[in-house]
Design a protein around this motif. Sequence first.
Motif, mmCIF file in Angstrom:
data_model
loop_
_atom_site.group_PDB
_atom_site.id
_atom_site.type_symbol
_atom_site.label_atom_id
_atom_site.label_comp_id
_atom_site.label_asym_id
_atom_site.label_seq_id
_atom_site.Cartn_x
_atom_site.Cartn_y
_atom_site.Cartn_z
ATOM 1 N N TYR A 174 -19.650 -29.252 5.792
ATOM 2 C CA TYR A 174 -20.571 -29.641 4.728
ATOM 3 C C TYR A 174 -20.210 -28.933 3.420
ATOM 4 C CZ TYR A 174 -25.093 -30.115 2.287
ATOM 5 O OH TYR A 174 -26.089 -30.366 1.378
ATOM 6 N N ALA A 175 -19.925 -27.636 3.516
ATOM 7 C CA ALA A 175 -19.624 -26.850 2.322
ATOM 8 C C ALA A 175 -18.345 -27.321 1.637
ATOM 9 C CB ALA A 175 -19.499 -25.370 2.689
ATOM 10 N N LEU A 176 -17.374 -27.795 2.416
ATOM 11 C CA LEU A 176 -16.118 -28.270 1.824
ATOM 12 C C LEU A 176 -16.356 -29.444 0.881
ATOM 13 C CD1 LEU A 176 -13.779 -28.013 4.938
ATOM 14 C CD2 LEU A 176 -13.589 -26.679 2.822
ATOM 15 N N GLU A 177 -17.301 -30.297 1.200
ATOM 16 C CA GLU A 177 -17.634 -31.400 0.304
ATOM 17 C C GLU A 177 -18.517 -30.930 -0.836
ATOM 18 O OE1 GLU A 177 -18.142 -35.021 -1.574
ATOM 19 O OE2 GLU A 177 -16.616 -34.303 -0.181
ATOM 20 N N TYR A 178 -19.520 -30.107 -0.516
ATOM 21 C CA TYR A 178 -20.474 -29.664 -1.540
ATOM 22 C C TYR A 178 -19.773 -28.899 -2.665
ATOM 23 C CZ TYR A 178 -24.742 -27.726 -3.565
ATOM 24 O OH TYR A 178 -25.760 -27.398 -4.424
ATOM 25 N N MET A 179 -18.795 -28.078 -2.310
ATOM 26 C CA MET A 179 -18.166 -27.201 -3.293
ATOM 27 C C MET A 179 -17.166 -27.913 -4.191
ATOM 28 S SD MET A 179 -19.708 -24.384 -2.994
ATOM 29 C CE MET A 179 -18.695 -23.383 -4.089
ATOM 30 N N THR A 180 -16.967 -29.217 -4.002
ATOM 31 C CA THR A 180 -16.058 -29.944 -4.896
ATOM 32 C C THR A 180 -16.575 -29.968 -6.325
ATOM 33 O OG1 THR A 180 -17.150 -32.036 -4.292
ATOM 34 C CG2 THR A 180 -15.148 -31.431 -3.082
ATOM 35 N N LYS A 181 -17.881 -29.767 -6.504
ATOM 36 C CA LYS A 181 -18.463 -29.754 -7.845
ATOM 37 C C LYS A 181 -18.754 -28.340 -8.347
ATOM 38 C CE LYS A 181 -20.606 -34.335 -7.582
ATOM 39 N NZ LYS A 181 -21.869 -35.113 -7.753
ATOM 40 N N GLU A 182 -18.307 -27.344 -7.604
ATOM 41 C CA GLU A 182 -18.549 -25.944 -7.983
ATOM 42 C C GLU A 182 -17.241 -25.267 -8.362
ATOM 43 O OE1 GLU A 182 -21.531 -24.496 -8.150
ATOM 44 O OE2 GLU A 182 -22.684 -26.179 -7.348
ATOM 45 N N LYS A 183 -17.347 -24.170 -9.096
ATOM 46 C CA LYS A 183 -16.175 -23.397 -9.498
ATOM 47 C C LYS A 183 -15.911 -22.260 -8.507
ATOM 48 C CE LYS A 183 -17.039 -24.251 -14.440
ATOM 49 N NZ LYS A 183 -17.329 -23.611 -15.748
ATOM 50 N N HIS A 184 -14.697 -21.690 -8.592
ATOM 51 C CA HIS A 184 -14.313 -20.504 -7.812
ATOM 52 C C HIS A 184 -14.536 -20.710 -6.313
ATOM 53 C CE1 HIS A 184 -14.331 -18.746 -11.789
ATOM 54 N NE2 HIS A 184 -15.648 -18.886 -11.900
ATOM 55 N N GLU A 185 -14.129 -21.887 -5.819
ATOM 56 C CA GLU A 185 -14.436 -22.198 -4.428
ATOM 57 C C GLU A 185 -13.632 -21.348 -3.441
ATOM 58 O OE1 GLU A 185 -13.656 -26.170 -3.270
ATOM 59 O OE2 GLU A 185 -11.686 -26.274 -4.208
ATOM 60 N N LYS A 186 -12.446 -20.873 -3.810
ATOM 61 C CA LYS A 186 -11.671 -20.055 -2.879
ATOM 62 C C LYS A 186 -12.355 -18.710 -2.645
ATOM 63 C CE LYS A 186 -7.231 -20.250 -2.567
ATOM 64 N NZ LYS A 186 -5.790 -20.115 -2.807
ATOM 65 N N ILE A 187 -12.929 -18.144 -3.701
ATOM 66 C CA ILE A 187 -13.699 -16.906 -3.534
ATOM 67 C C ILE A 187 -14.920 -17.176 -2.670
ATOM 68 C CG2 ILE A 187 -15.070 -15.161 -4.723
ATOM 69 C CD1 ILE A 187 -13.212 -15.442 -7.104
ATOM 70 N N PHE A 188 -15.559 -18.317 -2.927
ATOM 71 C CA PHE A 188 -16.730 -18.694 -2.132
ATOM 72 C C PHE A 188 -16.383 -18.756 -0.648
ATOM 73 C CE2 PHE A 188 -18.989 -21.998 0.138
ATOM 74 C CZ PHE A 188 -20.311 -21.664 -0.070
#
Length: 491
Positions: free
Chosen positions: A94-108
């Motif tokens: 779920y998070a892999l799709e949700y984070m497409t609109k967020e920044k700094h996803e690798k840190i997340f």
Amino acid sequence: MSEVMLFTVILLPALTGVLTFAIPFKKRWHMEAFLETLVVFNTLLVWSLLAHRPEEKFVLANFIGNLTISFQVDGMTIVFAGLVSFLWPFATLYALEYMTKEKHEKIFFMFYTITYGVTLGIALAGNLLTMYFFYELLTLVTVPLVMHTLTREAILASRKYLYYSLGGAAFAFIGLIFIIVYGGTTDFVLGGVLDMERIGDRGNVLLLIYVIAFMGFGVKAAIFPFNSWLPQAGVAPTPVTALLHAVAVVKAGAFAILRLTYYSYGAEFLKGTWAQYVTMAVVMFTIVYGCSRAVKETHIKRRLAYSTVSNLSYILFGATLLSPMGMVGALCHMVFHAFMKIGAFFCAGAIMHQTEKRYVHELDGMGRKMPWVFGVFAISALGLMGVPGFAGFISKWNLAYAAVESENALAYLGIGCLLLSALLTAIYMLTIVVRAFFPPADFDNSGLEDVKDPNWKMLVPLAVFAVMTVALGLYSVPCLRFFNDVAAGLY
């Protein structure tokens, strides 16, 4: 070899998180495949470990005397580690799709995956010292997740979460010290480890310390008056809030209290004392307070956060009954609530991801545009209300049964709190469902042309959680049988 796996399943997610941040993936789907594959692999390792549980503890470090960092698998471990390992791969997807609109996803994703290992560390802890160590570590690895967006609200929320958690851990540490002094060991033993000869006439002091430690661990379980950090943490991305509210953090607090109560202090030492009545009164107040605030709240995620405040104290209510049936009810709600609440939070996240709407009054008519999301939300709502045929009914029934069986006058009042909570839950959950599917007759849906359900990465986890909410409501016998065995010390 199986003893070594006790630490391997904790270390592997931490390494996966670090590598996810360090490896320069050429394409995003490479990162997705790497991350999801290793998370699923670790879950399979956990299930193998729980199915073939080692007889001996794995001692990682020995400080002095019998104070060790060690890991084991017992009945409580199977419940919590099994729950966490089942939910995490779906939460990651779920998070892999949700984070497409967020920044700094690798840190997340680095901290998100490390949190998986740390939570397993709490579940697999072989003694109170080890559990406390990972409990503190859980705070440190989740603070960056809360402040991920780096907005002013996120930074303030992360500070409050940090201050509350560190303060609670300080109170819990006092309980740890007294267990070492008056128990001689921090090992988990059903019935407790306190030495009555050492305690002598200092019983009231130990009861006071128990209350202090209960409230300390209760900070993460969002017990009143230490609950305000939880709604405020809703500024974090939805995969984080679902993580905080349904799986890792709040359930770690409830799990720690169950360990402290039944495996360190012991139910017999606490039963019938003023400490039992004080802690039970606090959790009963929290049950009513949380759902009362949820009724008034108009922000979707904050409404669900106050719902969590209430529902976590259901678990603690079972713990304070200090009976095998109370423990069964607590374990039942700890597991069943996780599926219902993570489903509700992920629905809220899907709504925000697809529409950027955040308030209840903005949801009119969306149920017809997002039928899968709001259908799952309706199932979660019915479960949280305790409607027969859904998981929430089973856990609430067992808690009420345990309260009656306890023959404790205050526990009878607790049943009233459960009933009032069910009524208020119906109000704050069904309000959303009704607005989404049955808007006013004069409603103008011209602004909803582009609204639709999200893709499969979000819908698959939602479908799984909805199915589990119904399946556990219709066929809960195996789970309840296992919980009874755990409470009886057979695992």
